[in-house]
Motif scaffolding. Structure first.
Motif, PDB file in Angstrom:
ATOM      1  N   PRO A 168      39.875  40.624  40.704  1.00 43.24           N
ATOM      2  CA  PRO A 168      41.328  40.779  40.562  1.00 43.24           C
ATOM      3  C   PRO A 168      41.793  42.233  40.596  1.00 43.24           C
ATOM      4  O   PRO A 168      42.967  42.500  40.867  1.00 43.24           O
ATOM      5  CB  PRO A 168      41.620  40.154  39.188  1.00 43.24           C
ATOM      6  CG  PRO A 168      40.483  39.222  38.940  1.00 43.24           C
ATOM      7  CD  PRO A 168      39.292  39.904  39.555  1.00 43.24           C
TER       8      PRO A 168
ATOM      9  N   ALA B 240      46.396  43.602  39.149  1.00 45.17           N
ATOM     10  CA  ALA B 240      45.602  42.401  38.891  1.00 45.17           C
ATOM     11  C   ALA B 240      46.432  41.223  38.383  1.00 45.17           C
ATOM     12  O   ALA B 240      46.238  40.086  38.839  1.00 45.17           O
ATOM     13  CB  ALA B 240      44.468  42.721  37.923  1.00 45.17           C
TER      14      ALA B 240
ATOM     15  N   VAL C  65      46.449  37.643  40.428  1.00 42.97           N
ATOM     16  CA  VAL C  65      45.944  36.390  39.870  1.00 42.97           C
ATOM     17  C   VAL C  65      47.040  35.326  39.847  1.00 42.97           C
ATOM     18  O   VAL C  65      46.798  34.157  40.183  1.00 42.97           O
ATOM     19  CB  VAL C  65      45.370  36.617  38.455  1.00 42.97           C
ATOM     20  CG1 VAL C  65      45.096  35.291  37.749  1.00 42.97           C
ATOM     21  CG2 VAL C  65      44.090  37.434  38.536  1.00 42.97           C
TER      22      VAL C  65
END
Length: 376
Positions: free
Chosen positions: A151, A159, A163
């Motif tokens: 991620p 990240a 995600v």
């Protein structure tokens, strides 16, 4: 062994582990060779070809044995495919080449990976890896494949959005908030609480999973118990108790971090399972001490500790008191499809870390492999 190659070393260990897991060794050995590629032929007298974070000594492979109720143990290989010569981009290419070389009869399906790979593939990858492979071997069944995506490949701060978008593309758009509210300490996302793995099963069966992993630096058992509370039916106190037992009575882990993961299937928008990973090697003086903690944990959950001793014997013949890190970490898996306990074993192809001699807290940082990684 003089003249031994990386593949020779790992193949000996894998053959023994296949006996422990009651599975044939021919297909696992073939897949191991394909995964290693040219790197497998390198002599062990040479340094690691790449500073792989799969293991503390940079061996690009780690083994694990998962104990599941009512069935033989499951053997898993976690590995990083390396380019020639290895670097961030060539490793990424090698990882996808390994998948594309799998025949259609292998049961592999890339449909879900295809849906999200554009988010994780970049010409300027950041972080410690881009894609790792998990090869899963269950007695009497064909191998199963899973991938771990990073991620943080586009940066730590990106990240969370990455995600969230990956979950949305897989039909789990409402899932992110359900774990965020429990797993992340206020103000700590991207700091002490890091999104470190996004894992996808590469098959289209009804129980195909997506797993989201969070590494919890400087965390307490209370923190992971709260994180487990995002999953209905999970005993959060059991999670805390497991961590305390694996940690030798401690309730705070200020060295190597605890890791938690959430399991999703296509059948629900909420997580159906939770796992916690304890980097036991960071909280023992040697592997004998680690063995003496893991064996009672296996017994607590109804598993025979003799399995642990057979698995250890398959990968090493050194005295356990002569090093630390062979037993890298231990995890508790709660919820479907297979609750149980997993033990992760380092191959120690390049180095055996010396015992600590009384110093129990390891330097904070990323874990060698599975603690940032995944249980079977």
């Amino acid at each position: 062994m003089t003249g031994s190659s990386l593949f020779d070393h790992l193949a000996r260990q894998l053959t023994g582990l296949c006996e422990v897991a009651q599975t044939r060794s021919d297909e696992p050995l073939h897949l191991l060779g394909d995964l290693l590629g040219p790197t497998g032929a390198r002599p062990l007298s040479a340094p690691p070809a790449w500073p792989s974070n799969v293991a503390d000594d940079h061996t690009p492979v780690e083994f694990s044995i998962a104990c599941n109720a009512g069935e033989p143990p499951t053997l898993r290989i976690l590995g990083e495919a390396l380019g020639s010569p290895p670097d961030a981009m060539s490793n990424q290419t090698a990882a996808y080449r390994f998948l594309s070389a799998r025949p259609s009869r292998s049961g592999i399906s890339l449909s879900r990976l295809t849906a999200v790979e554009g988010l994780f593939a970049t010409d300027r990858p950041l972080g410690d890896y881009t894609l790792w492979h998990s090869l899963v071997f269950r007695s009497g069944r064909q191998p199963e494949f899973k991938v771990y995506l990073n991620p943080e490949v586009r940066g730590i701060q990106r990240a969370p959005d990455l995600v969230a978008e990956a979950l949305r593309r897989l039909g789990l758009g409402g899932a992110y908030r359900s774990i965020f509210d429990h797993a992340v300490r206020p103000g700590e996302l991207g700091r002490r609480d890091r999104l470190t793995f996004f894992a996808v099963d590469l098959h289209d069966g009804p129980h195909a999973r997506v797993k989201v992993y969070l590494t919890h630096h400087d965390a307490s058992t209370t923190d992971v118990a709260r994180a487990a509370g995002a999953v209905d039916g999970i005993d959060a106190e059991d999670v805390a108790s497991f961590c305390t037992a694996a940690g030798g009575g401690r309730r705070h882990f200020g060295g190597l971090p605890l890791v938690g993961s959430y399991t999703f299937t296509s059948e629900t928008k909420k997580p159906v399972g939770y796992s916690v990973y304890v980097p036991i090697r960071g909280y023992v003086n040697d592997d004998q001490e680690a063995r003496e903690r893991v064996a009672p944990l296996l017994a607590r959950y109804g598993f025979d500790s003799a399995l642990l001793d057979r698995a250890i014997a398959a990968v090493t013949d050194r005295p356990l008191r002569d090093g630390v890190g062979l037993i890298a970490h231990v995890s508790l898996r709660l919820g479907p499809p297979r609750p149980g306990v997993t033990v992760y074993l380092s191959a120690e192809a390049y180095q055996v870390s010396p015992p600590r001699g009384g110093r129990l807290d390891a330097t904070p940082g990323r874990m060698n492999a599975a603690a940032d990684r995944a249980a079977v």
